[in-house]
Design an enzyme around this catalytic site. Sequence first.
Site, mmCIF file in Angstrom:
data_model
loop_
_atom_site.group_PDB
_atom_site.id
_atom_site.type_symbol
_atom_site.label_atom_id
_atom_site.label_comp_id
_atom_site.label_asym_id
_atom_site.label_seq_id
_atom_site.Cartn_x
_atom_site.Cartn_y
_atom_site.Cartn_z
ATOM 1 N N HIS A 1 0.833 -1.195 0.000
ATOM 2 C CA HIS A 1 0.000 0.000 0.000
ATOM 3 C C HIS A 1 0.879 1.260 0.000
ATOM 4 O O HIS A 1 1.896 1.315 0.679
ATOM 5 C CB HIS A 1 -0.922 0.010 1.224
ATOM 6 C CG HIS A 1 -2.350 -0.261 0.889
ATOM 7 N ND1 HIS A 1 -2.841 -1.535 0.706
ATOM 8 C CD2 HIS A 1 -3.395 0.567 0.683
ATOM 9 C CE1 HIS A 1 -4.133 -1.473 0.417
ATOM 10 N NE2 HIS A 1 -4.492 -0.196 0.386
ATOM 11 N N SER B 1 0.989 -3.587 3.921
ATOM 12 C CA SER B 1 1.224 -2.238 4.426
ATOM 13 C C SER B 1 2.711 -1.934 4.499
ATOM 14 O O SER B 1 3.514 -2.814 4.813
ATOM 15 C CB SER B 1 0.609 -2.104 5.827
ATOM 16 O OG SER B 1 1.005 -0.891 6.437
ATOM 17 N N GLU C 1 -8.289 -3.702 -5.779
ATOM 18 C CA GLU C 1 -7.182 -3.984 -4.865
ATOM 19 C C GLU C 1 -7.292 -5.448 -4.426
ATOM 20 O O GLU C 1 -8.186 -5.807 -3.662
ATOM 21 C CB GLU C 1 -7.244 -3.066 -3.648
ATOM 22 C CG GLU C 1 -7.221 -1.585 -3.988
ATOM 23 C CD GLU C 1 -7.368 -0.706 -2.748
ATOM 24 O OE1 GLU C 1 -6.617 -0.933 -1.777
ATOM 25 O OE2 GLU C 1 -8.233 0.191 -2.753
ATOM 26 N N TYR D 1 -12.054 1.166 -11.082
ATOM 27 C CA TYR D 1 -11.897 0.918 -9.648
ATOM 28 C C TYR D 1 -13.178 0.314 -9.089
ATOM 29 O O TYR D 1 -14.268 0.870 -9.252
ATOM 30 C CB TYR D 1 -11.556 2.195 -8.885
ATOM 31 C CG TYR D 1 -11.285 1.915 -7.419
ATOM 32 C CD1 TYR D 1 -10.084 1.324 -7.026
ATOM 33 C CD2 TYR D 1 -12.237 2.195 -6.446
ATOM 34 C CE1 TYR D 1 -9.838 1.023 -5.687
ATOM 35 C CE2 TYR D 1 -11.990 1.907 -5.106
ATOM 36 C CZ TYR D 1 -10.788 1.321 -4.740
ATOM 37 O OH TYR D 1 -10.560 1.018 -3.420
ATOM 38 N N ASP E 1 9.410 22.178 -6.829
ATOM 39 C CA ASP E 1 8.433 21.603 -5.903
ATOM 40 C C ASP E 1 8.247 20.105 -6.100
ATOM 41 O O ASP E 1 7.476 19.460 -5.390
ATOM 42 C CB ASP E 1 7.081 22.332 -5.990
ATOM 43 C CG ASP E 1 6.425 22.251 -7.362
ATOM 44 O OD1 ASP E 1 6.788 21.377 -8.166
ATOM 45 O OD2 ASP E 1 5.520 23.073 -7.633
ATOM 46 N N ASP F 1 10.936 18.040 -5.871
ATOM 47 C CA ASP F 1 12.046 17.383 -5.178
ATOM 48 C C ASP F 1 11.674 17.018 -3.747
ATOM 49 O O ASP F 1 10.893 17.717 -3.082
ATOM 50 C CB ASP F 1 13.275 18.293 -5.202
ATOM 51 C CG ASP F 1 13.888 18.387 -6.588
ATOM 52 O OD1 ASP F 1 14.568 17.437 -6.988
ATOM 53 O OD2 ASP F 1 13.664 19.406 -7.267
#
Length: 694
Positions: free
Chosen positions: A227, A277, A461, A495, A626, A628
Amino acid sequence: MNKIIIKICVVLLGLVGATPLAFGADWLLGTGKYDITGPAADVGMVGYGETGQTTKGIHTRLWSRAFIIANPQNSRRLVFVSADLQGIPQGVKQGVIAKLKSKYGNNRFTDENVMLTATHTHVGPGGYDHYVMLNMSALGYAGDNYSAIVEGIYQSIVSANNSLKEGDIYLDQGTLLNTSVNRNPEPYAQNSDISNYQYDTNKTMSQLKLVGSDNEAMGIINWFAVHNVSLGTEQRQLSSDHKGAASYLFETWAAGQPNTSDGFVAAFANSNLGDASPNVCGPRDGCGTSEYASLELAAEKQFSKAQSLYESAANKLTGELDYRHQIIYFPGYTVAGQYTGVGQQDICEGAVGWSFTAGSTWDGPSGIDGIFEGMSVDNEGTEWDRSESLFESVIDGFPIFGLMNAFSAVAVFNETQDDPCQYPKPTFVERKVVGQELYTPYLPFQMFRIGSLALVAAPSEMTTMAGRRLEEQVLSAMQGNGISTVVIAGLANAYSGYVTTHEEFDMQHYEGGHTIFGPNTLAAYQQIYTEMAYAMNNNLEVDAGPTPADLSNDQVIHVIGVVYDDKRLWESFGQVWNDVGNSYSAGDMVSASFRSGHPRNNFRTGGTFIEIQRKVNGSWETYLTDNDLDTRFIWTRDTAIDCLACSFAEGQWTIGENTPAGTYRIKHYGNWKSGWTGKISSYSGTSSNFTVAN
């Protein structure tokens, strides 16, 4: 000379797919990448279902990474995309295919040969689905975000197509430990076949390395099941999380290596991640001193394994290139007894279970009183009691459910009944509720064959064991036909929640409660892909199935856009509000804030809201943006009573150990909207100079 000219012309014709050719290399390969960041302010994030988790800046930009693999003999081709999104809604796939057909005609890129997948970041902007569920936390449909995503994925594919050249593919696999943990071991333990496996999550990283015939590496795609949730519900800056950070690390490293192309693209895609996880040290604990530190740990582990596989790559893929695609109206689909184990069964109409409302206890619990994982029909009345007050407490905890339409949410409760087909799931809310559809009933199933690799798309999932069983089913169906490796490509093309095994479904933890179409969902996947494998083995076509309706013009609730930006009369947009200090060292955090416009005025796609600039030979050069990992772009509203539509943009930089000593500054770019004319104008602001001693 004439022979040379003829040879060049023949190669060029092959690159555009005009003529079957004889090539020395096994494949034609292309890679591409494009910005899909979207609204960095005032749009709800999608993943945790928290309506208060609205975007307020950028940790890293979001990207679409595209790869084209073609057979140079007949120009048959396929496209794989990994995008920094929570999921790929059906409407996004429809939008991308429509744009591709508009540019290339109806036959080059289709539903059949384009596979779009998501890395499953939970901290990107929502509101880009044409069904309701994924839009709820964004408080409606964000058309500008949808358009940015569709355009970005499309442009990444165009870029990959433009870069096609002869090359080879290497497939390698390796074991990656201490990077994932099973967040729900109790349901997993109910599976009858756990003794067949050493680990309770999929520890295998499967990686493709694409190398041009000029010996320049073009990119990698790897699949590792975990995840993408290192950042939690308190996060407000957009982020690709650890999967995107791993891509960033690999692409940065590759840029400094010999024999890599300028457009090198590294995709860290997802697989059967459902119960896997990254929080390996405990609930919401990825072993770092902060969530960002945990993110970087998870990214570095995946990067290191990918780097090892890249450097030792030796297993060249050769053979056939093929694909199949089928859309099935899932509710009512009949599954044979050989797959269910209990006789012929029909797939249930969709429903969300009560345990869904508990969230994942390990990764993102809802914290609602009286709600827990494992709420089933069998323990109702002993461990919990369904009541109107409990339903109302969930509505209070998940206000997204109160947005389904103008009717009272309690009316939904009074009309909801448990479906015996879904036993032992107690129904919290049905897929079709008061005139709305939460999820699509049209599920796309797709399989790619690349030499000895079969890539199986999951519009969902899948849990660890569900994915293992599907992989084994497909491998068995294709044995003797040259397939030795099967990989699940997660969150692909649509999904539809989760897919668990029947044993896991019966436990009704979060994953089972979110297995929308009931206990035989996995069995249906196994049947569909077995039939697809048979068709591929025997060079047969499959029924395309129904065409889902285009719902892009049917959206009712829209996210409110920017009305106007304000400032006081004596102020200017881009004006420095809080300036930097004079000097800093490695490890310090430097910041500057500016009077700003709203980031939704211009997403600055392919650009940046902030730059860390370094002075080199008297000129300012971009050092970081922005995107990085060491920077943050933070947007906040001004709470002053006399400046109601005012806001601030802050640029932060944590100075890395390897930062060269020198003079730096922070620059902010933005756009503001006039309340009088509606015109949007650009501006910029620059901090004072500061030095870094290192």
